[in-house]
Design an enzyme around this catalytic site. Sequence first.
Site, PDB file in Angstrom:
ATOM      1  N   SER A 205       0.846  -1.198   0.000  1.00  0.00           N
ATOM      2  CA  SER A 205       0.000   0.000   0.000  1.00  0.00           C
ATOM      3  C   SER A 205       0.875   1.239   0.000  1.00  0.00           C
ATOM      4  O   SER A 205       1.657   1.464   0.932  1.00  0.00           O
ATOM      5  CB  SER A 205      -0.899   0.017   1.231  1.00  0.00           C
ATOM      6  OG  SER A 205      -1.404   1.323   1.406  1.00  0.00           O
TER       7      SER A 205
ATOM      8  N   HIS B  76      -1.190  -1.221  -4.376  1.00  0.00           N
ATOM      9  CA  HIS B  76      -2.461  -0.957  -3.692  1.00  0.00           C
ATOM     10  C   HIS B  76      -2.552   0.548  -3.416  1.00  0.00           C
ATOM     11  O   HIS B  76      -1.700   1.122  -2.736  1.00  0.00           O
ATOM     12  CB  HIS B  76      -2.520  -1.752  -2.386  1.00  0.00           C
ATOM     13  CG  HIS B  76      -3.843  -1.647  -1.681  1.00  0.00           C
ATOM     14  ND1 HIS B  76      -4.937  -2.398  -2.036  1.00  0.00           N
ATOM     15  CD2 HIS B  76      -4.239  -0.879  -0.642  1.00  0.00           C
ATOM     16  CE1 HIS B  76      -5.962  -2.098  -1.244  1.00  0.00           C
ATOM     17  NE2 HIS B  76      -5.563  -1.172  -0.378  1.00  0.00           N
TER      18      HIS B  76
ATOM     19  N   ASP C 114      -4.862   3.572  -1.879  1.00  0.00           N
ATOM     20  CA  ASP C 114      -5.961   3.853  -0.956  1.00  0.00           C
ATOM     21  C   ASP C 114      -6.511   5.250  -1.191  1.00  0.00           C
ATOM     22  O   ASP C 114      -5.835   6.244  -0.920  1.00  0.00           O
ATOM     23  CB  ASP C 114      -5.451   3.728   0.487  1.00  0.00           C
ATOM     24  CG  ASP C 114      -5.181   2.286   0.849  1.00  0.00           C
ATOM     25  OD1 ASP C 114      -6.127   1.488   0.804  1.00  0.00           O
ATOM     26  OD2 ASP C 114      -4.018   1.951   1.160  1.00  0.00           O
TER      27      ASP C 114
ATOM     28  N   MET D 215      -9.194   8.017  -0.180  1.00  0.00           N
ATOM     29  CA  MET D 215     -10.050   8.393   0.959  1.00  0.00           C
ATOM     30  C   MET D 215     -10.618   9.790   0.746  1.00  0.00           C
ATOM     31  O   MET D 215      -9.885  10.700   0.359  1.00  0.00           O
ATOM     32  CB  MET D 215      -9.230   8.385   2.241  1.00  0.00           C
ATOM     33  CG  MET D 215      -8.514   7.072   2.485  1.00  0.00           C
ATOM     34  SD  MET D 215      -7.507   7.185   3.951  1.00  0.00           S
ATOM     35  CE  MET D 215      -6.760   5.558   3.954  1.00  0.00           C
TER      36      MET D 215
ATOM     37  N   HIS E 217      -8.392   0.960  -4.113  1.00  0.00           N
ATOM     38  CA  HIS E 217      -9.330   0.697  -3.010  1.00  0.00           C
ATOM     39  C   HIS E 217     -10.026   2.017  -2.683  1.00  0.00           C
ATOM     40  O   HIS E 217      -9.423   2.914  -2.105  1.00  0.00           O
ATOM     41  CB  HIS E 217      -8.509   0.171  -1.814  1.00  0.00           C
ATOM     42  CG  HIS E 217      -9.290  -0.037  -0.558  1.00  0.00           C
ATOM     43  ND1 HIS E 217      -8.681  -0.255   0.661  1.00  0.00           N
ATOM     44  CD2 HIS E 217     -10.618  -0.075  -0.311  1.00  0.00           C
ATOM     45  CE1 HIS E 217      -9.596  -0.410   1.600  1.00  0.00           C
ATOM     46  NE2 HIS E 217     -10.787  -0.294   1.039  1.00  0.00           N
TER      47      HIS E 217
ATOM     48  N   MET F 128     -12.261   4.250  -0.666  1.00  0.00           N
ATOM     49  CA  MET F 128     -12.943   4.485   0.611  1.00  0.00           C
ATOM     50  C   MET F 128     -13.657   5.817   0.484  1.00  0.00           C
ATOM     51  O   MET F 128     -13.291   6.818   1.125  1.00  0.00           O
ATOM     52  CB  MET F 128     -11.910   4.483   1.746  1.00  0.00           C
ATOM     53  CG  MET F 128     -11.430   3.069   2.081  1.00  0.00           C
ATOM     54  SD  MET F 128      -9.881   3.066   2.982  1.00  0.00           S
ATOM     55  CE  MET F 128      -8.753   3.119   1.604  1.00  0.00           C
TER      56      MET F 128
ATOM     57  N   MET G  37     -11.541  -5.922   5.262  1.00  0.00           N
ATOM     58  CA  MET G  37     -10.783  -4.944   6.040  1.00  0.00           C
ATOM     59  C   MET G  37     -10.525  -5.527   7.431  1.00  0.00           C
ATOM     60  O   MET G  37     -11.466  -5.845   8.154  1.00  0.00           O
ATOM     61  CB  MET G  37     -11.570  -3.633   6.203  1.00  0.00           C
ATOM     62  CG  MET G  37     -11.541  -2.695   5.005  1.00  0.00           C
ATOM     63  SD  MET G  37      -9.903  -2.279   4.359  1.00  0.00           S
ATOM     64  CE  MET G  37      -9.072  -1.605   5.808  1.00  0.00           C
TER      65      MET G  37
ATOM     66  N   ASP H  24      -6.666  -6.604   4.200  1.00  0.00           N
ATOM     67  CA  ASP H  24      -6.027  -5.282   4.240  1.00  0.00           C
ATOM     68  C   ASP H  24      -6.115  -4.707   5.655  1.00  0.00           C
ATOM     69  O   ASP H  24      -7.209  -4.504   6.178  1.00  0.00           O
ATOM     70  CB  ASP H  24      -6.766  -4.385   3.230  1.00  0.00           C
ATOM     71  CG  ASP H  24      -6.167  -2.996   3.099  1.00  0.00           C
ATOM     72  OD1 ASP H  24      -5.094  -2.745   3.671  1.00  0.00           O
ATOM     73  OD2 ASP H  24      -6.792  -2.173   2.402  1.00  0.00           O
TER      74      ASP H  24
HETATM   75  C1  DX5 Z   1      -6.397   1.460   5.535  1.00  0.00           C
HETATM   76  C2  DX5 Z   1      -5.946   1.106   4.130  1.00  0.00           C
HETATM   77  C3  DX5 Z   1      -4.816   0.167   4.078  1.00  0.00           C
HETATM   78  C4  DX5 Z   1      -3.559   0.640   4.774  1.00  0.00           C
HETATM   79  C5  DX5 Z   1      -2.895  -0.582   5.318  1.00  0.00           C
HETATM   80  O1  DX5 Z   1      -7.578   2.174   5.471  1.00  0.00           O
HETATM   81  O2  DX5 Z   1      -7.017   0.506   3.412  1.00  0.00           O
HETATM   82  O3  DX5 Z   1      -4.529  -0.243   2.749  1.00  0.00           O
HETATM   83  O4  DX5 Z   1      -2.675   1.329   3.967  1.00  0.00           O
HETATM   84  O5  DX5 Z   1      -1.813  -0.201   6.080  1.00  0.00           O
HETATM   85  P1  DX5 Z   1      -1.122  -1.199   7.122  1.00  0.00           P
HETATM   86  O6  DX5 Z   1      -0.612  -2.362   6.322  1.00  0.00           O
HETATM   87  O7  DX5 Z   1      -0.050  -0.359   7.702  1.00  0.00           O
HETATM   88  O8  DX5 Z   1      -2.176  -1.604   8.107  1.00  0.00           O
HETATM   89 ZN    ZN Z   2      -6.510  -0.416   1.378  1.00  0.00          ZN
END
Ligand code: DX5
Ligand code: ZN
Length: 217
Positions: free
Chosen positions: A9, A34, A36, A38, A67, A69, A138, A176
């Site tokens: 990620s 990956h 993320d 948000m 991903h 969110m 998750m 994840d």
């Molecule tokens: C959290 C993200 C993850 C995050 C994981 O909301 O979806 O992808 O980056 O990070 P670690 O591996 O540090 O938990």
């Molecule tokens: Zn993620």
Amino acid sequence: MKKIILAPSLLSANFNNLQKDIDMINNSKADWFHLDIMDGVFVPNISFGFSVVKHIKKIAKKPLDVHLMIIQPERYIEEWKNVGADILTVHYEACTHLHRTIQQIKSLGMKAGVSLNPHTSVDLLDDILPELDLVLIMSVNPGFGGQSFIKNSLRKIEKLRLMADITNPGLIIQVDGGVDKNNYRQIVKAGANALVAGSAVFGADNPEEMIKLLKSF
Ligand code: DX5
Ligand code: ZN
């Protein structure tokens, strides 16, 4: 030996020198990037958007696993395709017409994924499961890297794998949040075949070695 799809990620990467971390992933045994996304509404954090992903795409030599969110992800499916998403995952909790959204993603040639927050039961996916390429469990509350793995996720993975054996044997089960060298074997044993790792990879002394380790089973 089990095949594990590993997606570091970039949330935990060094944004002052993203090129370096992208090159590291390109040269490593990692399978996907990956990313993320948000929106500050679905989760209490804001990350990055289209323009950053578009630039990552220019130098990434592996598929982009995006991903989302964000609320109402159906508003932007085509935009994610245009900036280079190969796998697009939406949250179950954010979609009113999930079936339609999944069809939209697939019609544009992307793999379609659905993500579940820790409190959302895998049972809710029963009717949509045959349509999905991937389910993302998750294992922390989404929004931040560096949190600890929620143990109950293992039970969810086991249950989902049993469900998928019946209606979608090729389903990718991705996990994840809080994945590290101490728990990844248990996660894969439970039935996952794809892992996301942020802090475990970028916080390691040797990220490439850590990627290799997290793929060895
Ligand atoms: C959290 C993200 C993850 C995050 C994981 O909301 O979806 O992808 O980056 O990070 P670690 O591996 O540090 O938990
Ligand atoms: Zn993620």
